[in-house]
Write a protein that holds these residues in place. Structure first.
Motif, PDB file in Angstrom:
ATOM      1  N   GLY A 607       0.795  -1.211   0.000  1.00 37.64           N
ATOM      2  CA  GLY A 607       0.000   0.000   0.000  1.00 37.64           C
ATOM      3  C   GLY A 607       0.830   1.264   0.000  1.00 37.64           C
ATOM      4  N   ILE A 608       0.333   2.296  -0.685  1.00 40.54           N
ATOM      5  CA  ILE A 608       0.953   3.620  -0.679  1.00 40.54           C
ATOM      6  C   ILE A 608       0.062   4.528   0.169  1.00 40.54           C
ATOM      7  N   ALA A 609       0.624   5.037   1.268  1.00 42.23           N
ATOM      8  CA  ALA A 609      -0.159   5.827   2.216  1.00 42.23           C
ATOM      9  C   ALA A 609      -0.409   7.234   1.684  1.00 42.23           C
ATOM     10  N   TYR A 610      -1.632   7.724   1.879  1.00 46.16           N
ATOM     11  CA  TYR A 610      -1.944   9.094   1.511  1.00 46.16           C
ATOM     12  C   TYR A 610      -2.696   9.747   2.666  1.00 46.16           C
ATOM     13  N   GLY A 611      -2.719  11.086   2.648  1.00 52.27           N
ATOM     14  CA  GLY A 611      -3.383  11.838   3.693  1.00 52.27           C
ATOM     15  C   GLY A 611      -2.683  13.156   3.915  1.00 52.27           C
ATOM     16  N   SER A 612      -3.122  13.899   4.922  1.00 46.31           N
ATOM     17  CA  SER A 612      -2.548  15.185   5.268  1.00 46.31           C
ATOM     18  C   SER A 612      -2.018  15.115   6.688  1.00 46.31           C
ATOM     19  N   THR A 613      -0.716  15.058   6.828  1.00 46.87           N
ATOM     20  CA  THR A 613       0.053  14.927   8.075  1.00 46.87           C
ATOM     21  C   THR A 613      -0.171  13.596   8.787  1.00 46.87           C
ATOM     22  N   THR A 614      -1.295  12.942   8.538  1.00 48.34           N
ATOM     23  CA  THR A 614      -1.519  11.603   9.081  1.00 48.34           C
ATOM     24  C   THR A 614      -2.090  10.722   7.973  1.00 48.34           C
ATOM     25  N   THR A 615      -1.854   9.426   8.083  1.00 48.33           N
ATOM     26  CA  THR A 615      -2.340   8.495   7.067  1.00 48.33           C
ATOM     27  C   THR A 615      -3.859   8.363   7.153  1.00 48.33           C
ATOM     28  N   GLN A 616      -4.518   8.672   6.049  1.00 51.57           N
ATOM     29  CA  GLN A 616      -5.974   8.579   5.982  1.00 51.57           C
ATOM     30  C   GLN A 616      -6.431   7.361   5.187  1.00 51.57           C
ATOM     31  N   GLY A 617      -5.515   6.751   4.454  1.00 54.21           N
ATOM     32  CA  GLY A 617      -5.848   5.573   3.679  1.00 54.21           C
ATOM     33  C   GLY A 617      -4.636   5.085   2.908  1.00 54.21           C
ATOM     34  N   GLN A 618      -4.810   3.995   2.203  1.00 57.25           N
ATOM     35  CA  GLN A 618      -3.736   3.435   1.389  1.00 57.25           C
ATOM     36  C   GLN A 618      -4.278   3.071   0.010  1.00 57.25           C
ATOM     37  N   THR A 619      -3.461   3.360  -0.998  1.00 52.38           N
ATOM     38  CA  THR A 619      -3.789   2.963  -2.358  1.00 52.38           C
ATOM     39  C   THR A 619      -3.132   1.622  -2.645  1.00 52.38           C
ATOM     40  N   THR A 620      -3.911   0.667  -3.102  1.00 48.67           N
ATOM     41  CA  THR A 620      -3.385  -0.638  -3.496  1.00 48.67           C
ATOM     42  C   THR A 620      -3.865  -0.957  -4.906  1.00 48.67           C
ATOM     43  N   TRP A 621      -3.261  -1.963  -5.502  1.00 46.96           N
ATOM     44  CA  TRP A 621      -3.591  -2.352  -6.865  1.00 46.96           C
ATOM     45  C   TRP A 621      -4.197  -3.757  -6.872  1.00 46.96           C
ATOM     46  N   PRO A 622      -5.009  -4.077  -7.881  1.00 46.43           N
ATOM     47  CA  PRO A 622      -5.633  -5.401  -7.942  1.00 46.43           C
ATOM     48  C   PRO A 622      -4.586  -6.510  -7.942  1.00 46.43           C
ATOM     49  N   SER A 623      -4.899  -7.602  -7.274  1.00 45.16           N
ATOM     50  CA  SER A 623      -3.954  -8.717  -7.157  1.00 45.16           C
ATOM     51  C   SER A 623      -3.571  -9.265  -8.528  1.00 45.16           C
ATOM     52  N   ALA A 624      -4.492  -9.243  -9.486  1.00 41.31           N
ATOM     53  CA  ALA A 624      -4.175  -9.745 -10.821  1.00 41.31           C
ATOM     54  C   ALA A 624      -3.138  -8.862 -11.504  1.00 41.31           C
ATOM     55  N   THR A 625      -3.240  -7.544 -11.292  1.00 41.05           N
ATOM     56  CA  THR A 625      -2.259  -6.612 -11.861  1.00 41.05           C
ATOM     57  C   THR A 625      -0.879  -6.857 -11.276  1.00 41.05           C
ATOM     58  N   VAL A 626      -0.839  -7.036  -9.956  1.00 39.43           N
ATOM     59  CA  VAL A 626       0.428  -7.301  -9.274  1.00 39.43           C
ATOM     60  C   VAL A 626       1.027  -8.619  -9.759  1.00 39.43           C
ATOM     61  N   ALA A 627       0.207  -9.656  -9.856  1.00 37.76           N
ATOM     62  CA  ALA A 627       0.691 -10.969 -10.284  1.00 37.76           C
ATOM     63  C   ALA A 627       1.231 -10.922 -11.707  1.00 37.76           C
ATOM     64  N   ALA A 628       0.554 -10.176 -12.582  1.00 37.70           N
ATOM     65  CA  ALA A 628       1.011 -10.074 -13.970  1.00 37.70           C
ATOM     66  C   ALA A 628       2.378  -9.400 -14.037  1.00 37.70           C
ATOM     67  N   PHE A 629       2.594  -8.371 -13.218  1.00 43.99           N
ATOM     68  CA  PHE A 629       3.889  -7.696 -13.206  1.00 43.99           C
ATOM     69  C   PHE A 629       4.978  -8.615 -12.669  1.00 43.99           C
ATOM     70  N   GLU A 630       4.686  -9.300 -11.557  1.00 45.40           N
ATOM     71  CA  GLU A 630       5.674 -10.211 -10.979  1.00 45.40           C
ATOM     72  C   GLU A 630       6.052 -11.303 -11.972  1.00 45.40           C
ATOM     73  N   SER A 631       5.089 -11.796 -12.712  1.00 46.34           N
ATOM     74  CA  SER A 631       5.371 -12.810 -13.723  1.00 46.34           C
ATOM     75  C   SER A 631       6.232 -12.235 -14.838  1.00 46.34           C
ATOM     76  N   HIS A 632       5.984 -10.989 -15.197  1.00 48.66           N
ATOM     77  CA  HIS A 632       6.719 -10.353 -16.286  1.00 48.66           C
ATOM     78  C   HIS A 632       8.192 -10.170 -15.937  1.00 48.66           C
ATOM     79  N   VAL A 633       8.471  -9.722 -14.710  1.00 48.74           N
ATOM     80  CA  VAL A 633       9.853  -9.441 -14.325  1.00 48.74           C
ATOM     81  C   VAL A 633      10.522 -10.628 -13.646  1.00 48.74           C
ATOM     82  N   GLY A 634       9.755 -11.631 -13.252  1.00 42.84           N
ATOM     83  CA  GLY A 634      10.343 -12.813 -12.631  1.00 42.84           C
ATOM     84  C   GLY A 634      10.592 -12.688 -11.155  1.00 42.84           C
ATOM     85  N   PHE A 635       9.931 -11.724 -10.508  1.00 43.35           N
ATOM     86  CA  PHE A 635      10.111 -11.545  -9.084  1.00 43.35           C
ATOM     87  C   PHE A 635       9.078 -12.337  -8.293  1.00 43.35           C
ATOM     88  N   VAL A 636       9.429 -12.599  -7.045  1.00 48.35           N
ATOM     89  CA  VAL A 636       8.511 -13.240  -6.112  1.00 48.35           C
ATOM     90  C   VAL A 636       8.341 -12.315  -4.923  1.00 48.35           C
TER      91      VAL A 636
END
Length: 676
Positions: A607-636
């Motif tokens: 997650g990437i934290a966002y907010g004003s002086t304090t964390t109000q939430g986190q931006t995350t990406w769909p698991s399928a998007t993450v998995a596709a990238f990991e497969s592309h670069v070969g990372f685990v």
């Protein structure tokens, strides 16, 4: 010896231009002689004078005995050149009693950042509560483990003082001044002269400390017994070596910066290769020292500062101290995020309110073309706009195309997953600039600030003129080996200004213990006292390296329990986790090696934290998007299951050989011959 250095043509022009600037005279500062100051030279009589009056600090917790004040560096014709120190005992009387226990000094970076900032925000006995004017006791204070002294330096930084013409000219003068300070310090605390001395710090202290060690090795009768060096997120090289070169590994650590877009990743990978930034690390390193790399400049270098000798982090922490976003200048420049660069970003892509709807639509279209139509972008050639300054290009991409980053807030160079705007405020000036506190710690009357734009050569323009320490690391390592001095290095995995790959290149480019670099790729996990996985540890031939997960540039602030455990176990203790041992002709790594951790980059927090002086939430990406990238670069991705601790001891030769690990598609995948 051959040295690995990166040069930028634009830098020479910038430095030449600065040399012709007329500079106004700097103001002078001087220490204050409070009531009870002893007459004559430094001696044990000064202990009583330097002892801090706890009653005047106004704390609601017990801090123990401490000593503070200014001590001269003994530079000719500069009697007002002093360094300010604040020393804290491990236990009552330990700093003044006869002892064989080690003691340590902490140096902040900058250049121009006060070490008192680290004391109050990272590893000292009292911490500033975020967004408040409140101090609390630090359960993970490093002086609970060892007598620790925080020192403001070079002269003129924090509560250290300097004549208007007495600022240091170069790093060699940093070293000689510090030796002068230590010579006087041990007159006040004589037992420190014979106890093992640990020289520690972070960031730009990665330049100070090697030069101080060099000065101590060059002194016929050094005042202290240097035993260990420890540097966190070190600036051993120039900005280009420690920031630009590892850009692709930073993207691999945080593909959120490019929203896991594999086309964009391939583009940056190609640019890294065309610019010769894809160094091959082997274990042990073969082929000699890395060759020089000449960075090609682009049109953008007319509007941005890319001086490799500019301040690595001259604004270190002041954005937090002032409760502002990185956009604030705070009287300090950031070579890596100059106003000119961001002005150009806005001019090219920003959807400004003054634009008509048609104009905004046109800019959005051009922006989308920049992002998506990669077939029309520098295929097989270096980008004409950025040249080889791919770190700047990465930031441009993040703030224009990736939520929650945007053009009104610069990417946090110290902590990638922190996108707060403004950032959290952590400012100890309310305490340090209190006149009663000043008197209690024998500080000068000047206002304390967390950082200054350091005036090298007593001029308020210019930058550190000294060669980066990595150019003499072989010589330094030889002196360390000959004098029984250990090297300890740690890096935060979320650090965006000194990504860990730059430090790993320095290690593999240095010969110590008759071998160049480590013989095994670091891959042994370790845990903090809370039972949380802390990262990777590796030890060979009196060099220790740790990659600490879940924290950025300021490790003691980001992972305090892990940092405390690390200092206790690997700086002060004899924990052998990650130690390479030879047994019957085979390499044994204590604690084993985990191939998942031997990737060139360990994917960071989701997650990437966002907010004003304090964390109000986190931006995350769909698991399928993450998995596709990991497969592309070969990372685990590292998880609780695949970071499981290996057996207590395992044969390195019995584990998956590094040479047959899956091709990671990262900057270390190219052969050394591709650099010629």
């Amino acid at each position: 010896m051959p040295s690995y250095r990166i040069f930028a043509a634009a830098s020479t022009v910038a430095l030449f231009a600065l040399s012709n600037v007329r500079v106004a005279a700097l103001s002078s500062s001087a220490p204050i002689n409070y009531t009870g100051i002893p007459d004559g030279d430094y001696s044990t009589e000064w202990q009583q004078y330097f002892q801090v009056s706890n009653d005047d600090l106004g704390l609601n917790f017990s801090m123990g005995t401490s000593y503070a004040g200014n001590i001269k560096v003994d530079r000719d014709r500069h009697d007002n050149d002093t360094l300010f120190f604040w020393a804290f005992e491990k236990e009552n009387g330990s700093l003044t009693a006869n002892s064989s226990d080690p003691w340590a000094v902490w140096l902040q970076g900058g250049p121009g950042t006060s070490s008192l900032y680290g004391l109050f925000t990272e590893n000292g006995p009292m911490l500033v509560e975020p967004n408040t004017n409140t101090l609390t006791e630090n359960d993970n204070a490093w002086n609970k483990l060892i007598d620790y002294i925080w020192v403001d330096q070079p002269v003129g930084v924090g509560y250290s003082t300097a004549d208007s013409t007495g600022y240091v000219n170069d790093e060699d003068q940093v070293g000689s001044d510090f030796v002068g300070f230590l010579s006087n310090l041990v007159q006040v605390f004589p037992n420190l002269a014979t106890r093992p001395f640990y020289l520690t710090g972070e960031s730009y202290a990665g330049r100070y400390i090697p030069y101080i060690a060099k000065a101590l090795f060059s002194t016929s009768n050094p005042p202290v017994k240097l035993s260990k060096i420890m540097v966190g997120d070190p600036a051993f090289g120039s900005n280009n070596e420690f920031k630009t070169m590892p850009t692709l590994s930073l993207i691999e650590t945080y593909p959120q910066l490019i929203a896991y877009d594999t086309d964009v990743y391939d583009y940056f990978q190609e640019q890294a290769h065309l610019c010769g930034l894809d160094l091959n690390l082997s274990y042990p390193q073969t082929g000699g020292n890395f060759p020089s790399i000449n960075l090609v400049t682009g049109q953008n270098q007319n509007t941005t500062t890319n001086n490799p000798d500019d301040d690595e982090d001259s604004d270190e922490d002041s954005k937090k101290a002032n409760g502002s976003s990185n956009n604030s200048n705070n009287n300090n420049k950031r070579a890596m995020s100059s106003r000119g660069f961001y002005a150009e970003v806005k001019a090219r892509y920003y959807d400004g309110e003054r634009l008509s709807l048609a104009q905004r639509e046109e800019k959005r279209h051009k922006r989308d073309v920049w992002k998506r139509d990669l077939t029309g972008r520098a295929n097989g050639s270096i980008d004409s706009w950025y040249g080889c300054f791919v770190w700047d290009e990465m930031v441009d991409y993040a703030v224009n195309f990736t939520y929650p980053w945007n053009v009104s807030q610069e990417f946090d160079t110290f902590d990638v997953p922190d996108a707060l705007n403004p950032d959290v405020s952590i400012d100890p000036s309310f305490f340090l600039n209190n006149n009663t506190v000043r008197k209690a710690i024998h500080a000068p009357t000047q206002d304390w600030t967390s950082s200054v734009n350091y005036p090298w050569g007593s001029q308020d323009t210019g930058s550190d003129p000294s060669p980066e320490p990595m150019v003499f690391f072989d010589e330094l390592a030889t002196n360390m080996t000959n004098n029984g001095v250990d090297m300890v290095i740690y890096v935060g995995n979320d650090d965006g200004i000194s990504p860990h790959f730059g430090t790993e290149v320095t290690i593999q480019n240095t010969t110590f213990g008759a071998t160049q670099g480590f013989t095994r790729r670091p891959g042994t996990p370790w845990w903090d006292d809370d039972g949380q996985w802390a990262g990777i540890i590796h030890q060979e031939r009196n060099w220790t390296y740790a990659l600490i997960y879940g924290t950025g540039h300021e490790v003691p602030a980001g992972r305090p329990a892990a940092a405390y455990t690390f200092v206790r176990e690997f700086l002060l203790g004899t924990n052998q986790a990650g130690l390479v041992q030879n047994s019957s002709g085979s390499a044994i790594v204590v604690g084993g090696e985990n191939p998942t951790l031997q990737q060139s980059a360990i994917p960071g927090q989701s997650g990437i934290a966002y907010g004003s002086t304090t964390t109000q939430g986190q931006t995350t990406w769909p698991s399928a998007t993450v998995a596709a990238f990991e497969s592309h670069v070969g990372f685990v991705a590292v998880t609780g299951t695949n970071a499981i601790k290996p057996s207590a001891t395992s044969s390195a030769s019995s584990l998956t050989p590094i040479g047959v690990l899956p091709l990671l598609g990262v900057i270390i995948s190219w052969t050394l011959s591709s650099l010629h």
